[in-house]
Design an enzyme around this catalytic site. Structure first.
Site, PDB file in Angstrom:
ATOM      1  N   CYS A  16       0.814  -1.212   0.000  1.00 47.69           N
ATOM      2  CA  CYS A  16       0.000   0.000   0.000  1.00 47.69           C
ATOM      3  C   CYS A  16       0.851   1.268   0.000  1.00 47.69           C
ATOM      4  O   CYS A  16       0.321   2.366  -0.144  1.00 47.69           O
ATOM      5  CB  CYS A  16      -0.942  -0.001   1.206  1.00 47.69           C
ATOM      6  SG  CYS A  16      -2.300  -1.190   1.026  1.00 47.69           S
ATOM      7  N   LYS A  19       0.553   3.519  -3.158  1.00 45.68           N
ATOM      8  CA  LYS A  19      -0.665   4.272  -3.455  1.00 45.68           C
ATOM      9  C   LYS A  19      -0.327   5.704  -3.845  1.00 45.68           C
ATOM     10  O   LYS A  19       0.670   6.273  -3.388  1.00 45.68           O
ATOM     11  CB  LYS A  19      -1.596   4.284  -2.234  1.00 45.68           C
ATOM     12  CG  LYS A  19      -2.221   2.934  -1.918  1.00 45.68           C
ATOM     13  CD  LYS A  19      -3.067   2.975  -0.660  1.00 45.68           C
ATOM     14  CE  LYS A  19      -4.371   3.712  -0.865  1.00 45.68           C
ATOM     15  NZ  LYS A  19      -5.296   3.545   0.283  1.00 45.68           N
ATOM     16  N   SER A  48     -14.716   8.974   0.592  1.00 44.08           N
ATOM     17  CA  SER A  48     -13.487   8.161   0.587  1.00 44.08           C
ATOM     18  C   SER A  48     -13.631   6.928   1.470  1.00 44.08           C
ATOM     19  O   SER A  48     -12.716   6.566   2.204  1.00 44.08           O
ATOM     20  CB  SER A  48     -12.285   9.002   1.054  1.00 44.08           C
ATOM     21  OG  SER A  48     -12.105  10.129   0.243  1.00 44.08           O
ATOM     22  N   ASP A  49     -14.786   6.293   1.391  1.00 42.75           N
ATOM     23  CA  ASP A  49     -15.025   5.109   2.214  1.00 42.75           C
ATOM     24  C   ASP A  49     -14.318   3.899   1.622  1.00 42.75           C
ATOM     25  O   ASP A  49     -13.715   3.967   0.547  1.00 42.75           O
ATOM     26  CB  ASP A  49     -16.527   4.856   2.355  1.00 42.75           C
ATOM     27  CG  ASP A  49     -16.921   4.413   3.750  1.00 42.75           C
ATOM     28  OD1 ASP A  49     -16.138   3.671   4.363  1.00 42.75           O
ATOM     29  OD2 ASP A  49     -17.998   4.812   4.229  1.00 42.75           O
ATOM     30  N   ASP A  50     -14.399   2.770   2.316  1.00 43.34           N
ATOM     31  CA  ASP A  50     -13.617   1.600   1.950  1.00 43.34           C
ATOM     32  C   ASP A  50     -14.162   0.850   0.746  1.00 43.34           C
ATOM     33  O   ASP A  50     -13.402   0.178   0.045  1.00 43.34           O
ATOM     34  CB  ASP A  50     -13.534   0.645   3.149  1.00 43.34           C
ATOM     35  CG  ASP A  50     -12.779   1.261   4.301  1.00 43.34           C
ATOM     36  OD1 ASP A  50     -11.551   1.409   4.187  1.00 43.34           O
ATOM     37  OD2 ASP A  50     -13.410   1.602   5.316  1.00 43.34           O
ATOM     38  N   SER A 140      -5.850 -10.798 -16.555  1.00 44.69           N
ATOM     39  CA  SER A 140      -4.392 -10.726 -16.482  1.00 44.69           C
ATOM     40  C   SER A 140      -3.836  -9.973 -17.680  1.00 44.69           C
ATOM     41  O   SER A 140      -4.390 -10.038 -18.784  1.00 44.69           O
ATOM     42  CB  SER A 140      -3.797 -12.142 -16.429  1.00 44.69           C
ATOM     43  OG  SER A 140      -4.154 -12.874 -17.594  1.00 44.69           O
TER      44      SER A 140
END
Length: 350
Positions: A16, A19, A48-50, A140
């Site tokens: 992360c 990001k 900006s929630d999950d 992919s």
């Protein structure tokens, strides 16, 4: 004889920590039109929630999210496990129950053998199996840097989802996992991480936040989010902005991985930590004299970090017990919310 390169050597960042910085992301998104917003869309991009939440009926709402990143470790199977755990966490952070996943795979086919790529996917599939869900498909592509993650789909009762905007003044803040994953990953790249430190990093980053489903059933739990790339301060600020509240955070109460604590005091940190502070430091008031290493920990990007819960103070003991019973031994009260302009005040002791 061809030597397989270290996974982390193929990526400019890891986990992360790769990001986009929060301030730059807000600027980018400010130019993106909202589009069609049906009334069934209970949670979108507004706070900006999950995850996104779309209501199907009075009893069910779909929770949809996606998360992927470049390698944070060199062992392929561990990389897959960490990425999958991180992606599914967003479902738990909404109080939901995961249903299925789709794999997102981008690999430099000319640099990595089939066996390595297969191990990454096998690691992700093993975590999905642990969560009780299938990897039902995916997509992919051939790219320069290795990338892996999931689309995760779940269900939640519309009245029990935990939006970050639902936090209330007077709520207690409880963090489920210790900080320091970014510091450990930076040390790994410098060959400064001990074997025990690596094992702890993998242990925490592959611990599913499935306790979020149980916490979602508690009315006294008002809001949840998971702490990931923007660090504890960044994700707490998202709660503050969404709920229009001020947070008071006690540094000494925040759980930290012991080896990360030692390393950060030696100057080990990530570039993402610096970018995080540059993005939102103007909304944080630090106690006078607080050393820089403490700031680095509070902005440290967490990969597959812990749940941050906002709950009524009378329910704090129950929430802590729920965490502890689920195997989150270091879960702790780290602060509280009050009326005031959205910001975070950090002191040594609450």
């Amino acid at each position: 004889m061809t030597t397989t390169p270290r996974l982390t050597s193929l990526a400019h960042g890891g986990g992360c920590g790769c990001k986009i910085a929060p301030s730059l992301l807000r600027e980018i998104m400010s130019h993106v039109p909202a589009g069609v917003l049906p009334p069934q869309l209970l949670v979108g991009t507004e706070s900006s929630d999950d995850a996104a939440v779309y209501q199907l009926n009075d009893e069910q709402a779909v929770v949809a999210t996606t998360d992927f990143f470049t390698p944070i470790v060199d062992k392929p199977r561990d990389f897959g496990r960490i990425a999958a755990t991180n992606a599914i966490s967003d479902i738990y952070a909404m109080g939901g129950q995961p249903l299925l996943a789709l794999a997102l795979v981008g690999m430099p086919i000319d640099k990595l053998p089939v066996e390595t790529i297969s191990q990454i996917l096998e690691g992700g599939a093993s975590i999905c199996a642990e969560a009780g869900i299938p990897v039902a498909g995916g997509h992919s592509i051939d790219v320069v840097e290795p990338i892996y993650g999931l689309v995760a789909i779940g269900l939640v009762h519309p009245q029990r989802m935990k939006k970050n905007s639902s936090a209330r003044a007077g709520d207690v803040l409880i963090l489920g996992k210790p900080l320091g994953i970014g510091v450990l990953s930076a040390a790994l790249k410098k060959d400064m991480l001990s074997e025990a430190g690596y094992d702890l990093m993998v242990q925490y980053t592959t611990q599913l936040n499935r306790v979020g489903t149980a916490l979602g059933q508690l009315e006294a739990v008002h809001a949840m989010t998971d702490v990931t790339g923007f660090g504890l301060l960044g994700h707490l600020l998202e709660i503050c902005r969404a709920a229009r509240l001020r947070a008071d955070l006690g540094f000494d109460a925040v759980p930290v991985i012991p080896e990360a604590l030692e390393l950060v005091q030696q100057g080990i940190s990530t570039g993402a930590s610096t970018r995080n502070w540059a993005s939102y430091g103007g909304e944080v008031v630090l106690e006078t004299g607080m050393p820089e290493w403490q700031q680095k920990l509070l902005t440290d990007p967490q990969t597959s970090g812990g749940l941050l819960v906002s709950c009524a103070p009378e329910a704090a003991a129950q929430v802590l017990a729920t965490f502890h019973d689920a195997g989150f031994a270091q879960a702790a009260i780290v602060g509280h919310l009050t009326e005031g302009n959205p910001q975070v005040n950090v002191r040594s002791i609450l």
